[in-house]
Design a protein around this motif. Structure first.
Motif, PDB file in Angstrom:
ATOM      1  N   ARG A  79       0.828  -1.214   0.000  1.00  0.00           N
ATOM      2  CA  ARG A  79       0.000   0.000   0.000  1.00  0.00           C
ATOM      3  C   ARG A  79       0.860   1.261   0.000  1.00  0.00           C
ATOM      4  NH1 ARG A  79      -5.210   1.602   0.805  1.00  0.00           N
ATOM      5  NH2 ARG A  79      -5.487   3.672   1.733  1.00  0.00           N
ATOM      6  N   GLN A 111       0.528   3.991  -2.951  1.00  0.00           N
ATOM      7  CA  GLN A 111       0.181   5.375  -2.631  1.00  0.00           C
ATOM      8  C   GLN A 111       1.255   6.341  -3.125  1.00  0.00           C
ATOM      9  OE1 GLN A 111      -1.148   5.977   1.354  1.00  0.00           O
ATOM     10  NE2 GLN A 111      -1.001   8.200   1.259  1.00  0.00           N
ATOM     11  N   ARG A 112       2.507   5.934  -2.982  1.00  0.00           N
ATOM     12  CA  ARG A 112       3.606   6.779  -3.467  1.00  0.00           C
ATOM     13  C   ARG A 112       3.502   6.986  -4.977  1.00  0.00           C
ATOM     14  NH1 ARG A 112       9.938   4.911  -3.540  1.00  0.00           N
ATOM     15  NH2 ARG A 112      10.745   6.658  -4.744  1.00  0.00           N
ATOM     16  N   ALA A 119       0.750   6.702  -6.751  1.00  0.00           N
ATOM     17  CA  ALA A 119      -0.478   7.439  -7.054  1.00  0.00           C
ATOM     18  C   ALA A 119      -0.290   8.947  -6.911  1.00  0.00           C
ATOM     19  CB  ALA A 119      -1.604   6.955  -6.143  1.00  0.00           C
ATOM     20  N   VAL A 120       0.361   9.364  -5.832  1.00  0.00           N
ATOM     21  CA  VAL A 120       0.554  10.806  -5.626  1.00  0.00           C
ATOM     22  C   VAL A 120       1.555  11.374  -6.629  1.00  0.00           C
ATOM     23  CG1 VAL A 120      -0.039  10.691  -3.182  1.00  0.00           C
ATOM     24  CG2 VAL A 120       2.345  10.468  -3.874  1.00  0.00           C
ATOM     25  N   ALA A 124      -3.394   5.315  -8.811  1.00  0.00           N
ATOM     26  CA  ALA A 124      -4.470   6.115  -8.210  1.00  0.00           C
ATOM     27  C   ALA A 124      -5.799   5.369  -8.294  1.00  0.00           C
ATOM     28  CB  ALA A 124      -4.564   7.458  -8.920  1.00  0.00           C
ATOM     29  N   MET A 170      -5.790   2.806  -5.611  1.00  0.00           N
ATOM     30  CA  MET A 170      -6.039   3.420  -4.305  1.00  0.00           C
ATOM     31  C   MET A 170      -7.522   3.705  -4.114  1.00  0.00           C
ATOM     32  SD  MET A 170      -3.361   3.622  -2.390  1.00  0.00           S
ATOM     33  CE  MET A 170      -4.054   4.751  -1.174  1.00  0.00           C
ATOM     34  N   GLU A 218      -9.221   0.320  -3.451  1.00  0.00           N
ATOM     35  CA  GLU A 218      -8.937  -0.204  -2.120  1.00  0.00           C
ATOM     36  C   GLU A 218      -9.632   0.624  -1.032  1.00  0.00           C
ATOM     37  OE1 GLU A 218      -4.827  -0.818  -1.342  1.00  0.00           O
ATOM     38  OE2 GLU A 218      -4.579  -2.320  -2.920  1.00  0.00           O
ATOM     39  N   THR A 219      -9.711   1.944  -1.241  1.00  0.00           N
ATOM     40  CA  THR A 219     -10.380   2.799  -0.260  1.00  0.00           C
ATOM     41  C   THR A 219     -11.866   2.466  -0.173  1.00  0.00           C
ATOM     42  OG1 THR A 219      -8.794   4.590  -0.685  1.00  0.00           O
ATOM     43  CG2 THR A 219     -10.863   5.186   0.393  1.00  0.00           C
ATOM     44  N   TRP A 257      -8.909   9.999  -5.201  1.00  0.00           N
ATOM     45  CA  TRP A 257      -7.993   9.091  -5.886  1.00  0.00           C
ATOM     46  C   TRP A 257      -8.471   8.825  -7.310  1.00  0.00           C
ATOM     47  CZ3 TRP A 257      -3.481   9.011  -4.120  1.00  0.00           C
ATOM     48  CH2 TRP A 257      -3.180   8.881  -2.766  1.00  0.00           C
TER      49      TRP A 257
END
Length: 376
Positions: free
Chosen positions: A316, A320-321, A323-324, A331, A334, A337-338, A366
């Motif tokens: 994760r 996330q790294r 995605a940002v 993204a 993310m 998963e959220t 995201w």
């Protein structure tokens, strides 16, 4: 220590997409019917593209940008500090354009230096080192068609002369625009083949030469198992060439040519993809793990995370790294998963209306990064 190779300037290749017609729902826009009774003027037919398209003179001295253009654009990260100055780029272009328009026999051989490793030469010839920087600057920040024609003319001339950075740049441009097999890129394609066949020629660019050749193989219209095998071998050879160059002693390294692998991340991604297709997942994971630790590349982090089990905490963090950093697939993952965790917690322990709304907003954020228009 030798100067940083000029290829570094074009790790993000310029594309010609802004010159193409805009699409209308995936098609060219319908022609606008004239309301005038005056017959429309005949449109001059476009000349067919051929191998000498990029070495035709379609520029004049007036197409050379003034010093303010060079002062504005010959700056980091495109041109490292002190490597070549705005004035040197301007003067090199002026001399080049004069010689090209004059077009005396063998002017390239007599007036250009493919071996210079600095912006100046002792014999007064024009360093292709300087012209290469000037050409890429023109492509990246072109304001007129004349700028682009001049840049492509310089790159084609330099590639024909065997100058490795220009060969790789022009071939990469053809590859990225899906035009490398077209006639106008014939000089670049031939020069790349020559560079590939001669390992001792421009060894500092060997890893990138092998990488680009592999990417070209993988982009073949009808790829075969033999094509994939050849690409795999080229990518593995690129890794070996880079490792060999970095494995010299300190004394030897001081005297050796410094090797940069500008397209290493692309090579890692391509090789790992091939290994996964061949069910060699463990090897692909090991390659991606090492590259993720060493290279600051978000896509590599995401591809490595995809091969980790879902319970792994590192997975994760890496997604996330990525995605940002703008990797759309990361993204999107993310967002997925959220939403999944939101549904799971809602079923197991329940959430307040505020918590549900807040988690939903995060998931939508995201998805927005991923370019999901449904939530924008």
């Amino acid at each position: 220590m030798s100067p940083r190779p000029p290829l570094r300037q074009l790790t993000r290749l310029y594309t010609l997409s802004h010159q193409l017609p805009k699409l209308h729902h995936g098609r060219l826009p319908p022609p606008v019917r004239s309301i005038s009774t005056t017959p429309a003027p005949r449109v001059k037919a476009r000349a067919p593209l051929h191998r000498n398209t990029f070495i035709q003179i379609r520029f004049a001295e007036a197409d050379i940008p003034d010093l303010s253009f060079w002062t504005k654009h010959t700056i980091p990260p495109f041109v490292p500090d002190g490597e070549v100055s705005p004035t040197q780029c301007l003067e090199a272009c002026k001399r080049y354009v004069h010689l090209a328009i004059e077009n005396k026999p063998n002017w390239q051989q007599r007036n250009l230096s493919p071996t210079a490793t600095s912006p100046t030469t002792h014999d007064g010839s024009i360093p292709l080192f300087t012209l290469h920087y000037a050409a890429i600057t023109l492509l990246l920040f072109a304001q007129t068609p004349g700028h682009r024609f001049l840049a492509l003319h310089i790159l084609t001339t330099a590639a024909t002369a065997g100058y490795a950075p220009s060969t790789l740049t022009l071939a990469r441009l053809g590859h990225k625009t899906n035009n490398l097999q077209n006639p106008q890129f014939a000089h670049a394609k031939e020069s790349l083949a020559t560079l590939l066949a001669n390992p001792s020629r421009s060894p500092e660019y060997r890893p990138d030469t092998l990488t680009l050749a592999a990417l070209v193989q993988l982009a073949a219209p009808a790829p075969t198992r033999a094509t994939a095998d050849r690409a795999t071998q080229l990518l593995e050879d690129a890794s070996k060439a880079y490792s060999a160059a970095g494995g010299t002693t300190a004394a030897a390294a001081a005297a050796a040519v410094v090797v940069y692998w500008h397209w290493r991340a692309r090579a890692v991604l391509a090789l790992s993809r091939l290994l996964i297709e061949r069910k060699q997942t463990a090897r692909a994971r090991a390659i991606l793990r090492a590259a993720a630790a060493e290279l600051d590349d978000p896509e590599i982090c995401f591809r490595y995370a995809e091969l980790l089990p879902r319970p792994d905490a590192e997975r994760r963090v890496l997604i996330q790294r990525a995605a940002v950093s703008g990797v759309e697939e990361a993204a999107r993952e993310m967002a997925r998963e959220t939403r999944a965790s939101l549904e799971e917690e809602e079923q197991t322990k329940g959430l307040s209306a505020w918590e549900r709304r807040a988690r939903g907003v995060i998931a939508d954020e995201w998805a927005g990064i991923a370019g999901d228009k449904a939530v924008l």
